[in-house]
Design an enzyme around this catalytic site. Sequence first.
Site, PDB file in Angstrom:
ATOM      1  N   ASP A   1     -13.895  19.195  15.781  1.00 50.77           N
ATOM      2  CA  ASP A   1     -14.739  18.084  15.296  1.00 50.77           C
ATOM      3  C   ASP A   1     -14.172  17.435  14.031  1.00 50.77           C
ATOM      4  O   ASP A   1     -14.779  16.549  13.444  1.00 50.77           O
ATOM      5  CB  ASP A   1     -16.166  18.572  15.033  1.00 50.77           C
ATOM      6  CG  ASP A   1     -16.221  19.632  13.941  1.00 50.77           C
ATOM      7  OD1 ASP A   1     -15.161  20.005  13.404  1.00 50.77           O
ATOM      8  OD2 ASP A   1     -17.328  20.078  13.597  1.00 50.77           O
TER       9      ASP A   1
ATOM     10  N   GLU B   1     -13.458  19.006  11.093  1.00 51.77           N
ATOM     11  CA  GLU B   1     -13.685  19.754   9.844  1.00 51.77           C
ATOM     12  C   GLU B   1     -12.425  20.519   9.439  1.00 51.77           C
ATOM     13  O   GLU B   1     -11.704  21.027  10.298  1.00 51.77           O
ATOM     14  CB  GLU B   1     -14.800  20.781  10.046  1.00 51.77           C
ATOM     15  CG  GLU B   1     -16.182  20.213  10.011  1.00 51.77           C
ATOM     16  CD  GLU B   1     -17.233  21.308  10.222  1.00 51.77           C
ATOM     17  OE1 GLU B   1     -16.905  22.508  10.132  1.00 51.77           O
ATOM     18  OE2 GLU B   1     -18.384  20.932  10.497  1.00 51.77           O
TER      19      GLU B   1
ATOM     20  N   GLN C   1      -9.965   1.301  -5.915  1.00 54.00           N
ATOM     21  CA  GLN C   1     -11.356   0.810  -5.889  1.00 54.00           C
ATOM     22  C   GLN C   1     -12.013   1.141  -7.226  1.00 54.00           C
ATOM     23  O   GLN C   1     -12.948   1.926  -7.302  1.00 54.00           O
ATOM     24  CB  GLN C   1     -12.122   1.464  -4.743  1.00 54.00           C
ATOM     25  CG  GLN C   1     -11.587   1.072  -3.378  1.00 54.00           C
ATOM     26  CD  GLN C   1     -12.487   1.571  -2.267  1.00 54.00           C
ATOM     27  OE1 GLN C   1     -13.700   1.479  -2.344  1.00 54.00           O
ATOM     28  NE2 GLN C   1     -11.878   2.103  -1.217  1.00 54.00           N
TER      29      GLN C   1
ATOM     30  N   HIS D   1      -2.990   3.665 -10.296  1.00 51.29           N
ATOM     31  CA  HIS D   1      -2.916   2.211 -10.139  1.00 51.29           C
ATOM     32  C   HIS D   1      -3.370   1.473 -11.398  1.00 51.29           C
ATOM     33  O   HIS D   1      -2.716   0.534 -11.854  1.00 51.29           O
ATOM     34  CB  HIS D   1      -3.751   1.797  -8.927  1.00 51.29           C
ATOM     35  CG  HIS D   1      -3.766   0.334  -8.729  1.00 51.29           C
ATOM     36  ND1 HIS D   1      -2.629  -0.367  -8.411  1.00 51.29           N
ATOM     37  CD2 HIS D   1      -4.760  -0.580  -8.842  1.00 51.29           C
ATOM     38  CE1 HIS D   1      -2.931  -1.649  -8.324  1.00 51.29           C
ATOM     39  NE2 HIS D   1      -4.207  -1.794  -8.587  1.00 51.29           N
TER      40      HIS D   1
ATOM     41  N   ASP E   1       4.099  -8.309  -8.807  1.00 48.47           N
ATOM     42  CA  ASP E   1       2.917  -9.037  -9.291  1.00 48.47           C
ATOM     43  C   ASP E   1       2.766  -8.867 -10.793  1.00 48.47           C
ATOM     44  O   ASP E   1       3.402  -8.020 -11.412  1.00 48.47           O
ATOM     45  CB  ASP E   1       1.641  -8.582  -8.559  1.00 48.47           C
ATOM     46  CG  ASP E   1       1.426  -7.083  -8.626  1.00 48.47           C
ATOM     47  OD1 ASP E   1       1.730  -6.476  -9.671  1.00 48.47           O
ATOM     48  OD2 ASP E   1       0.985  -6.496  -7.625  1.00 48.47           O
TER      49      ASP E   1
ATOM     50  N   LYS F   1       1.856 -12.854  -7.556  1.00 46.64           N
ATOM     51  CA  LYS F   1       1.381 -12.561  -6.195  1.00 46.64           C
ATOM     52  C   LYS F   1      -0.089 -12.947  -6.071  1.00 46.64           C
ATOM     53  O   LYS F   1      -0.858 -12.763  -7.004  1.00 46.64           O
ATOM     54  CB  LYS F   1       1.547 -11.048  -5.948  1.00 46.64           C
ATOM     55  CG  LYS F   1       1.057 -10.561  -4.614  1.00 46.64           C
ATOM     56  CD  LYS F   1       1.335  -9.067  -4.444  1.00 46.64           C
ATOM     57  CE  LYS F   1       0.163  -8.211  -4.881  1.00 46.64           C
ATOM     58  NZ  LYS F   1       0.386  -6.772  -4.689  1.00 46.64           N
TER      59      LYS F   1
ATOM     60  N   ARG G   1      -3.350 -12.163  -3.587  1.00 48.81           N
ATOM     61  CA  ARG G   1      -3.877 -11.417  -2.425  1.00 48.81           C
ATOM     62  C   ARG G   1      -5.276 -11.924  -2.101  1.00 48.81           C
ATOM     63  O   ARG G   1      -6.144 -11.968  -2.985  1.00 48.81           O
ATOM     64  CB  ARG G   1      -3.934  -9.912  -2.734  1.00 48.81           C
ATOM     65  CG  ARG G   1      -4.302  -9.076  -1.501  1.00 48.81           C
ATOM     66  CD  ARG G   1      -4.567  -7.628  -1.859  1.00 48.81           C
ATOM     67  NE  ARG G   1      -3.384  -6.882  -2.214  1.00 48.81           N
ATOM     68  CZ  ARG G   1      -2.605  -6.235  -1.344  1.00 48.81           C
ATOM     69  NH1 ARG G   1      -2.875  -6.275  -0.064  1.00 48.81           N
ATOM     70  NH2 ARG G   1      -1.564  -5.548  -1.763  1.00 48.81           N
TER      71      ARG G   1
ATOM     72  N   ASP H   1       7.042  -0.890  -8.148  1.00 47.62           N
ATOM     73  CA  ASP H   1       5.587  -0.940  -7.961  1.00 47.62           C
ATOM     74  C   ASP H   1       5.037   0.473  -8.110  1.00 47.62           C
ATOM     75  O   ASP H   1       5.791   1.444  -8.036  1.00 47.62           O
ATOM     76  CB  ASP H   1       5.258  -1.496  -6.561  1.00 47.62           C
ATOM     77  CG  ASP H   1       3.969  -2.313  -6.573  1.00 47.62           C
ATOM     78  OD1 ASP H   1       3.153  -2.140  -7.488  1.00 47.62           O
ATOM     79  OD2 ASP H   1       3.776  -3.122  -5.647  1.00 47.62           O
TER      80      ASP H   1
HETATM   81  C1  R5P Z   1      -1.318  -3.705  -6.033  1.00 47.04           C
HETATM   82  O1  R5P Z   1      -1.691  -4.326  -7.007  1.00 47.04           O
HETATM   83  C2  R5P Z   1      -0.464  -2.485  -6.094  1.00 47.04           C
HETATM   84  O2  R5P Z   1       0.202  -2.350  -7.303  1.00 47.04           O
HETATM   85  C3  R5P Z   1       0.533  -2.482  -4.958  1.00 47.04           C
HETATM   86  O3  R5P Z   1       1.366  -3.617  -5.102  1.00 47.04           O
HETATM   87  C4  R5P Z   1      -0.183  -2.559  -3.651  1.00 47.04           C
HETATM   88  O4  R5P Z   1      -1.271  -1.697  -3.633  1.00 47.04           O
HETATM   89  C5  R5P Z   1       0.744  -2.244  -2.520  1.00 47.04           C
HETATM   90  O5  R5P Z   1       0.042  -2.366  -1.322  1.00 47.04           O
HETATM   91  P1  R5P Z   1       0.744  -2.975  -0.046  1.00 47.04           P
HETATM   92  O6  R5P Z   1       1.989  -2.193   0.198  1.00 47.04           O
HETATM   93  O7  R5P Z   1      -0.290  -2.781   1.032  1.00 47.04           O
HETATM   94  O8  R5P Z   1       1.002  -4.422  -0.314  1.00 47.04           O
END
Ligand code: R5P
Length: 294
Positions: free
Chosen positions: A40, A42, A98, A131, A170, A193, A195, A221
């Site tokens: 299931d 778990e 998030q 992040h 970005d 960038k 999004r 990144d």
């Molecule tokens: C966004 O601001 C993060 O620093 C990464 O650039 C991002 O999360 C990368 O996600 P993906 O590969 O889906 O573009």
Amino acid sequence: MSLMASYTVIGGPSSEQLGRKIASKLKSKYIGSELRIFPDGESKITLKDKLKGRILVVQSVYPPVDSNLVRALALVSEARRYSSHVYAVVPYLGYARQDRQFLPNEIVTISLVAKLFKAAGASRIIVVDIHSMMALEHFQIPAKNVTAIQELVKYFKKLNLKDPVVVSPDMGGAQRARNFADLLGVQFIALEKHRDRKSGEVRIKSGNHHKVRGRDIILVDDMISTGNSIVKAAQFLKKQRCGRIYASCTHALLIGDAEKRIKKAGVTRIISTNTIPGKTGIVDVSPVIAKAIV
Ligand code: R5P
């Protein structure tokens, strides 16, 4: 006589190798874990030895994110039965993106994750290149971010790059890329960038960057997930007639065919760390984690 405190290091199912390396750096006992997944879905975890002393639980929360999160919490909760010093070492912490409301009525799920680690019994949490620092503000236990940038830079110093320039895909990652460039002793630029918060679609808005013509690029990144950010940045830079492109990140999730699409966009190589095991994860973060513990 060594002044180093002694720890017991548990390598959770997502971070066994890294857990072993951290234990070896700390000259501490390593305890592995055995994972059984029931039909299931778990998870059932069995530890391979008894716990004692100060305990480190090493368990990254990468896909399957919710399962790996529950496994991390179960290990912390078990460790707490034996020790009042339980360090949750979560090198890649899913849900960290998030960290705030981007659109009305969105739930800031990292806030729940933070509460869960405390409730499970963690006395502190250690993450790698999170992040944004805002994610850590949700924790009500001491939370520390350590960076793998100097370890990644050490790797790039050994490559024979042509007049390299470090590029952030970005503006949000500009400071990270600037630090990387400073340590490497090269120039840096940040692209702009955009999004779409609903569709997730990524666009690069910057104008021409003549600085990159004929020069090798290191795209820096914190993480690569779908690869869309790196793909768009690489396509943009190729149009500016740059040299070879390398992509460097701490956490390479590389969801689906991300790696293939990144290569197709003109990236020669992806280099990441072992916060997430995989073939690109060749830079070891155990030295920086061990240093943050002692
Ligand atoms: C966004 O601001 C993060 O620093 C990464 O650039 C991002 O999360 C990368 O996600 P993906 O590969 O889906 O573009």
